[in-house]
Design a protein around this motif. Sequence first.
Motif, PDB file in Angstrom:
ATOM      1  N   PRO A 757       0.826  -1.211   0.000  1.00 54.32           N
ATOM      2  CA  PRO A 757       0.000   0.000   0.000  1.00 54.32           C
ATOM      3  C   PRO A 757       0.863   1.266   0.000  1.00 54.32           C
ATOM      4  O   PRO A 757       2.017   1.226   0.430  1.00 54.32           O
ATOM      5  N   PRO A 758       0.329   2.385  -0.489  1.00 49.54           N
ATOM      6  CA  PRO A 758       1.112   3.631  -0.456  1.00 49.54           C
ATOM      7  C   PRO A 758       1.356   4.087   0.981  1.00 49.54           C
ATOM      8  O   PRO A 758       0.612   3.725   1.893  1.00 49.54           O
ATOM      9  N   LYS A 759       2.413   4.840   1.171  1.00 50.65           N
ATOM     10  CA  LYS A 759       2.752   5.308   2.522  1.00 50.65           C
ATOM     11  C   LYS A 759       1.709   6.302   3.016  1.00 50.65           C
ATOM     12  O   LYS A 759       1.220   7.132   2.253  1.00 50.65           O
ATOM     13  N   THR A 760       1.382   6.188   4.296  1.00 48.96           N
ATOM     14  CA  THR A 760       0.489   7.158   4.949  1.00 48.96           C
ATOM     15  C   THR A 760       1.189   7.681   6.194  1.00 48.96           C
ATOM     16  O   THR A 760       2.123   7.051   6.718  1.00 48.96           O
ATOM     17  N   ILE A 761       0.750   8.841   6.690  1.00 45.89           N
ATOM     18  CA  ILE A 761       1.381   9.427   7.898  1.00 45.89           C
ATOM     19  C   ILE A 761       0.847   8.686   9.110  1.00 45.89           C
ATOM     20  O   ILE A 761      -0.356   8.681   9.387  1.00 45.89           O
ATOM     21  N   TRP A 762       1.748   8.040   9.835  1.00 48.23           N
ATOM     22  CA  TRP A 762       1.381   7.302  11.045  1.00 48.23           C
ATOM     23  C   TRP A 762       1.502   8.197  12.289  1.00 48.23           C
ATOM     24  O   TRP A 762       0.697   8.130  13.186  1.00 48.23           O
ATOM     25  N   GLN A 901     -18.317  -8.738  -2.240  1.00 47.78           N
ATOM     26  CA  GLN A 901     -18.344  -8.188  -3.599  1.00 47.78           C
ATOM     27  C   GLN A 901     -17.225  -7.175  -3.761  1.00 47.78           C
ATOM     28  O   GLN A 901     -16.979  -6.374  -2.864  1.00 47.78           O
ATOM     29  N   ILE A 902     -16.539  -7.246  -4.916  1.00 53.23           N
ATOM     30  CA  ILE A 902     -15.540  -6.221  -5.248  1.00 53.23           C
ATOM     31  C   ILE A 902     -16.092  -5.471  -6.455  1.00 53.23           C
ATOM     32  O   ILE A 902     -16.242  -6.049  -7.537  1.00 53.23           O
ATOM     33  N   LYS A 903     -16.416  -4.210  -6.278  1.00 52.31           N
ATOM     34  CA  LYS A 903     -17.045  -3.440  -7.347  1.00 52.31           C
ATOM     35  C   LYS A 903     -16.005  -2.689  -8.176  1.00 52.31           C
ATOM     36  O   LYS A 903     -14.906  -2.411  -7.716  1.00 52.31           O
ATOM     37  N   ASP A 904     -16.406  -2.334  -9.405  1.00 55.63           N
ATOM     38  CA  ASP A 904     -15.582  -1.505 -10.310  1.00 55.63           C
ATOM     39  C   ASP A 904     -14.201  -2.096 -10.540  1.00 55.63           C
ATOM     40  O   ASP A 904     -13.191  -1.418 -10.400  1.00 55.63           O
ATOM     41  N   CYS A 905     -14.167  -3.388 -10.852  1.00 60.14           N
ATOM     42  CA  CYS A 905     -12.875  -4.031 -11.138  1.00 60.14           C
ATOM     43  C   CYS A 905     -12.818  -4.336 -12.633  1.00 60.14           C
ATOM     44  O   CYS A 905     -13.682  -5.023 -13.172  1.00 60.14           O
ATOM     45  N   HIS A 906     -11.798  -3.827 -13.333  1.00 59.64           N
ATOM     46  CA  HIS A 906     -11.746  -3.898 -14.789  1.00 59.64           C
ATOM     47  C   HIS A 906     -10.795  -4.988 -15.300  1.00 59.64           C
ATOM     48  O   HIS A 906     -10.446  -4.984 -16.452  1.00 59.64           O
ATOM     49  N   LEU A 907     -10.347  -5.889 -14.434  1.00 63.18           N
ATOM     50  CA  LEU A 907      -9.316  -6.849 -14.845  1.00 63.18           C
ATOM     51  C   LEU A 907      -9.938  -8.118 -15.408  1.00 63.18           C
ATOM     52  O   LEU A 907     -11.012  -8.529 -14.987  1.00 63.18           O
ATOM     53  N   SER A 908      -9.211  -8.762 -16.335  1.00 60.89           N
ATOM     54  CA  SER A 908      -9.617 -10.099 -16.782  1.00 60.89           C
ATOM     55  C   SER A 908      -9.223 -11.097 -15.702  1.00 60.89           C
ATOM     56  O   SER A 908      -8.425 -10.784 -14.814  1.00 60.89           O
ATOM     57  N   SER A 913      -5.514 -13.108 -11.619  1.00 57.42           N
ATOM     58  CA  SER A 913      -4.768 -14.236 -11.049  1.00 57.42           C
ATOM     59  C   SER A 913      -3.284 -13.898 -10.906  1.00 57.42           C
ATOM     60  O   SER A 913      -2.658 -14.180  -9.893  1.00 57.42           O
ATOM     61  N   ASN A 914      -2.713 -13.237 -11.949  1.00 55.36           N
ATOM     62  CA  ASN A 914      -1.287 -12.871 -11.893  1.00 55.36           C
ATOM     63  C   ASN A 914      -1.012 -11.861 -10.787  1.00 55.36           C
ATOM     64  O   ASN A 914      -0.030 -11.966 -10.057  1.00 55.36           O
ATOM     65  N   LYS A 915      -1.918 -10.868 -10.651  1.00 54.57           N
ATOM     66  CA  LYS A 915      -1.713  -9.846  -9.608  1.00 54.57           C
ATOM     67  C   LYS A 915      -1.779 -10.490  -8.219  1.00 54.57           C
ATOM     68  O   LYS A 915      -0.965 -10.202  -7.354  1.00 54.57           O
ATOM     69  N   LEU A 916      -2.754 -11.374  -8.045  1.00 56.41           N
ATOM     70  CA  LEU A 916      -2.922 -12.002  -6.730  1.00 56.41           C
ATOM     71  C   LEU A 916      -1.751 -12.931  -6.426  1.00 56.41           C
ATOM     72  O   LEU A 916      -1.291 -13.019  -5.280  1.00 56.41           O
ATOM     73  N   GLN A 917      -1.237 -13.627  -7.446  1.00 59.95           N
ATOM     74  CA  GLN A 917      -0.104 -14.531  -7.215  1.00 59.95           C
ATOM     75  C   GLN A 917       1.126 -13.758  -6.745  1.00 59.95           C
ATOM     76  O   GLN A 917       1.924 -14.264  -5.978  1.00 59.95           O
ATOM     77  N   GLY A 918       1.260 -12.497  -7.203  1.00 59.93           N
ATOM     78  CA  GLY A 918       2.368 -11.665  -6.735  1.00 59.93           C
ATOM     79  C   GLY A 918       2.333 -11.458  -5.237  1.00 59.93           C
ATOM     80  O   GLY A 918       3.361 -11.227  -4.596  1.00 59.93           O
ATOM     81  N   GLN A 977     -10.328  -7.496   2.386  1.00 58.43           N
ATOM     82  CA  GLN A 977      -9.775  -6.147   2.203  1.00 58.43           C
ATOM     83  C   GLN A 977      -8.483  -6.195   1.393  1.00 58.43           C
ATOM     84  O   GLN A 977      -8.218  -5.324   0.550  1.00 58.43           O
ATOM     85  N   SER A 978      -7.661  -7.251   1.631  1.00 58.72           N
ATOM     86  CA  SER A 978      -6.427  -7.401   0.847  1.00 58.72           C
ATOM     87  C   SER A 978      -6.750  -7.686  -0.617  1.00 58.72           C
ATOM     88  O   SER A 978      -6.127  -7.136  -1.524  1.00 58.72           O
ATOM     89  N   TYR A 979      -7.751  -8.563  -0.866  1.00 55.85           N
ATOM     90  CA  TYR A 979      -8.170  -8.834  -2.246  1.00 55.85           C
ATOM     91  C   TYR A 979      -8.528  -7.524  -2.951  1.00 55.85           C
ATOM     92  O   TYR A 979      -8.093  -7.258  -4.070  1.00 55.85           O
ATOM     93  N   GLU A 980      -9.360  -6.741  -2.270  1.00 55.66           N
ATOM     94  CA  GLU A 980      -9.843  -5.494  -2.877  1.00 55.66           C
ATOM     95  C   GLU A 980      -8.694  -4.540  -3.172  1.00 55.66           C
ATOM     96  O   GLU A 980      -8.597  -3.959  -4.245  1.00 55.66           O
ATOM     97  N   ALA A 981      -7.757  -4.425  -2.184  1.00 58.33           N
ATOM     98  CA  ALA A 981      -6.632  -3.502  -2.351  1.00 58.33           C
ATOM     99  C   ALA A 981      -5.718  -3.955  -3.492  1.00 58.33           C
ATOM    100  O   ALA A 981      -5.282  -3.153  -4.319  1.00 58.33           O
ATOM    101  N   ILE A 982      -5.441  -5.277  -3.570  1.00 51.75           N
ATOM    102  CA  ILE A 982      -4.523  -5.792  -4.607  1.00 51.75           C
ATOM    103  C   ILE A 982      -5.131  -5.604  -5.993  1.00 51.75           C
ATOM    104  O   ILE A 982      -4.469  -5.155  -6.923  1.00 51.75           O
ATOM    105  N   LEU A 983      -6.417  -5.947  -6.143  1.00 58.10           N
ATOM    106  CA  LEU A 983      -7.037  -5.910  -7.472  1.00 58.10           C
ATOM    107  C   LEU A 983      -7.326  -4.491  -7.951  1.00 58.10           C
ATOM    108  O   LEU A 983      -7.422  -4.245  -9.147  1.00 58.10           O
ATOM    109  N   LYS A 984      -7.458  -3.550  -7.020  1.00 55.94           N
ATOM    110  CA  LYS A 984      -7.804  -2.181  -7.423  1.00 55.94           C
ATOM    111  C   LYS A 984      -6.594  -1.276  -7.525  1.00 55.94           C
ATOM    112  O   LYS A 984      -6.720  -0.106  -7.845  1.00 55.94           O
ATOM    113  N   ASN A 985      -5.387  -1.788  -7.217  1.00 54.68           N
ATOM    114  CA  ASN A 985      -4.189  -0.947  -7.288  1.00 54.68           C
ATOM    115  C   ASN A 985      -3.191  -1.535  -8.262  1.00 54.68           C
ATOM    116  O   ASN A 985      -3.025  -2.734  -8.307  1.00 54.68           O
TER     117      ASN A 985
END
Length: 985
Positions: A757-762, A901-908, A913-918, A977-985
Amino acid sequence: MTDSKYFTTTKKGEIFELKAELNSDKKEKKKEAVKKVIASMTVGKDVSALFPDVVNCMQTDNLELKKLVYLYLMNYAKSQPDMAIMAVNTFVKDCEDPNPLIRALAVRTMGCIRVDKITEYLCEPLRKCLKDEDPYVRKTAAVCVAKLHDINAQLVEDQGFLDTLKDLISDSNPMVVANAVAALSEIAESHPNSNLLDLNPQTINKLLTALNECTEWGQIFILDCLANYTPRDDRESQSICERVTPRLSHANSAVVLSAVKVLMKFMEMLPKDLDYYGTLLKKLAPPLVTLLSAEPELQYVALRNINLIVQRRPEILKHEMKVFFVKYNDPIYVKLEKLDIMIRLASQANIAQVLAELKEYATEVDVDFVRKAVRAIGRCAIKVEQSAERCVSTLLDLIQTKVNYVVQEAIVVIKDIFRKYPNKYESVIATLCENLDSLDEPEARAAMIWIVGEYAERIDNADELLESFLEGFHDESTQVQLQLLTAIVKLFLKKPTETQELVQQVLSLATQDSDNPDLRDRGYIYWRLLSTDPVAAKEVVLAEKPLISEETDLIEPTLLEELICHIGTLASVYHKPPSAFVEGSRGVQHKRLPGSGGSGESVDSPDTTSAAGVSEAPPAVIPSQGDLLGDLLNLDLTPPTTTIPAPSSGMQMGAVDLLGGGLDSLMGDESEPPPIPLRTDTPLSPHLSHQSPSPPDYSPTELGGDLGGSPAIGAAFGAPPAAAAVPASFSAPVGGGLDDLFDLGGGVGMPLGAYSPPKTIWLPATKAKGLEISGTFARRAGVIQMEMTLTNKAMSVMADFAIQFNRNSFGLAPAGPLQVLAPFTPNQSIEVALPLSTVGPVMKMDPLSNLQVAVKNNIDVFYFSCQYPISMLFLEDGKMERQVFLATWKDIPNDNESQFQIKDCHLSSDTASNKLQGSNIFTIAKRTVDGQDMLYQSMKLTNGIWVLAELRVQTGNLMYMVSLKCRAPEVSQCVFQSYEAILKN
C-alpha cells in the motif's frame, strides 16, 4: 387417400372414441384406430391411457397393424413398465411365427424396449432367433444383443450371447457376419479391455469373404474391424490390401474412406522397394480425387481426410495438384482447405503453376481467402527454396496494388522469408517502408518493426521510423510494444551514439509507465544487460536466429498416426483424437500405426527418412489437456525465501509489554508516559536513501567509442547507483529478483510483484515534538518489512532511535534494531526499512490487523497505531495441491464461508490471477461456466492458518464475487480487504 387425414382431427372426447374403436370387432376399424393413435402420439399428445387397448391389437396376422402396435409399445413401455409385461407373451409367440418378417420385427422391438423388468423374459426368444434358419432374423438378433448389452451387460454375459455372437462371424450369410461384427465392435468400445473381437488370420479370411457380398454399411463395419487388426508380416499385409483394394471404386464415399484407412495402415508393413507398394500408391489417388466431385459438404470431409493423408504420404497425390485448384463457386470452407493442401503438395516441379494460381486468388473479393492466399505464397517460399525469389517478386507485385489488407499480409510473410533466407532479399525493404503509414493491424506493425530493427544498419532513417511508432506507444497492442522495445535496443546496439535518447525513452515507457508484466520484465532485463555488460547484451539481443521451417504447421507425428487410424470418422474432420471430444469411456482407446517394414517414411520427406535410422524409440505422446493441467498445478513456482536471523538475546523486544502505562496516549490522553528502557548500543547498518525513479542521463561524451568491448555503453548505463534503474517504490534492502540474476548486489531488490500500500502518515510531527513518521508494509523475497520515511521537523538533531511493538494478533515483532544514520539533522528525511518476524507474543486485536508501536529517540518516547495489510503475512508455500484443496473445502463447515463483492474491477481473470499470485494468493485451478470464470485459490498465513477462496469473474461485469472459507472465519474480512486492495491498485 394419404395418411395425412389422421393428423387433422382435434375433436374433444377423442380418447374415449379411440378406445371404443380399438375394441371393435372389425379389423379395418381397429387398424384405422391404431393409425389415429400413432398420429396423436407423433404430434405429442399423451395417448398412454390407451396402452392396454393397443396391446390387445397385437394378436393379429396383419403385418402393418403389428408394426404400428410395436411402434406404440417402444414409445410408451418405459413410462408404463407394468403394463409392458402384458406384451411379453405376444413377443415370445411372435418369435416363433412362421413369417420371418414377424420374427425379426418381434426381436427388433424387444431390443428397443429398455425396461429392466422384461429383459429377462426376452432371453429365450433372443436365443432362438440367434440360431434361426432365416438370415434376416439372425442379423436382426445380432444387433439386438448389442442393445441388450447396453441395458444389462451382466445378463448378456451370463446367458452366453457373446459367444453366440462370435459364432455368427462364421455365418454363411454376409449380412449376418457384418451385423455380428458391428454388434461386437459396439460392445468392445464400451469394454476396451475385453478382447471380444479376437482377430486371427482365419477370422480375417471370413470377413474378407463376406466383404464382397454385403451391403455398403455392412462393408463399412467390416473394414473398420479390419483396420484394428495387425498383420503378422508383410505378405499377410499385402494379401489383405489386394482384397480390400476393389472397395476403392465403391459409389459410397464412406466405404471408400474406410478402405483408404485400412490400406494406409497396412502400407506401413510393406517394404518401400516392393513393386506392389508403388502400384498401391497409384491406386489410392483416383478414388480420393473422385471424392472431390461430390457436393461441398462431402468435399470438405474428403479434404480434411486428404490433408492427413498428404502429411503422412505426400507421394500419393503429388501429380494431382490441379484437382485442388479453387473453383469460383466453392464455399469458403472448401477453398481454405484446398489452399492448405496445395501448399502441402507444392514442390519444385509444380511451384510455377501453384504461384500463378495463388496470385490469381489474391485478387479475389473474399478478404479471408485473399489473406490466406498471400500467406500461402510466403509458405511456398519457405518450403521450396528455388521458388523464393519468384515468391518475393509476386509479393512485391501484390504490395503495389495498395490494397490495405493485401499489403499487411504481404509484410507479415516477407518477415518470415527474411528469417528463412537472411541477407538475401533485403533490397525490398525500401518498398516495404513506403507502406509504413497504411499499417493498422498489430501483426503487420510488429512485422514491420522487426524488419526495421533487424536491418537497422541498412536503413538510414531507422531511428525516425521507430520513433514514429513510439509516439503512440501506450495505444499499441502488447505484441507491437514488445517488438518495438526489442527493435530500439537492437538499433541502439548498432548505432549507440545516435539513439541514446530513443533507448532511454522506450526503457522508461516499458518499465515505469506500463502495467504489462511481460513488457516490464523485458524492459528491466534489457536495462540491466546494457548497464552491466554491453558485450553480453550484444550477444543476447543480436544473436543469430535459428532458421524457420515450413514444418511448423504439421500435425505432431504421434497425433497424426492416431488420426490416420480414424480416417472416415469425426476425429479426421476435427483433427483431434476421439478422447478430446467424446465423453465417457467410449472412443478413448489410442490407436497407433504398426511398425514400418521399410527403410524410411516416404520418398518426398527427407527429414523423416534421415531421422528414422537414428532412434527406434516411439515418439512421446503429447499429454491430454487434463494431464497438462495436473502437471501445472504440481509445479512449485514459489520464490526462494530469505531467512532473517533471530534477534540477539539483548533484543527480545516483543517479549515484555513495554507499552505498559503508555496505552492511554494512543487513545488521545496527553499524560506523560514512562520512559522505555530500550537498547540502542547495537551497530548501525547503512540506511537506504531515497532514489529518484527517473532513468540515468547519458552525456554524448559518455557514449563515445564503439561497442566491441569498450565500456562506452556500460559507463553510461552504469553511472548511477543500481537502484536508479528501478522506481523508488521497489527499493528494499533485501537482495533478490533480477539484481541477483545479474549479480548486481547493491542491496536493492527487484519487485516480486507483491502489493504494497502507499505510505500514509502514522505519526504527525505535531504529536511527536517534530518527528514525523509515514510508512507502509511490504513483503519482499519472503521477508515482511516496515518501510518508513522519518522526517525531522524539529529545530534540533535527533539520535538514539529504538522501536517496540505491543502484543498483536499475529506476533509481529522487530527482527532487528531501528537503524537511523546519525546525526539526524533538522529538515532531513531518511528512508528506513525494518525487517519483521512473526515470533513475538500474540494477543487478539480489534481490528485484527491493528499494530501498536512505540518509538524512542533522544527527545522522548512516542506512541502510534497503524494497520498492516494481512497480505503481508501470506507465505510463499501457500499453494495447495488440487486434491487437498477439494478435500479441505468440503471439510470446512459451510457456516465458516463468507461472501464479498468487489465493485468496479476492470481486470480479466488471468490478469487478476497474476496480480494475486504476486501477493502469494495462488490459483489452484480455473474453470469457465456460462461465460463466468471461476478461480480457486489458496493462501497460508504465517501462523499456519489456511484460507481458501473462490473468485468469480463475469466477462463484461465490473463486479467480482469472492467466497472465502477458513477455520478461523474472523480473518475473512481482512483477507477480503487485501483482495480489494490488490485488485484495485
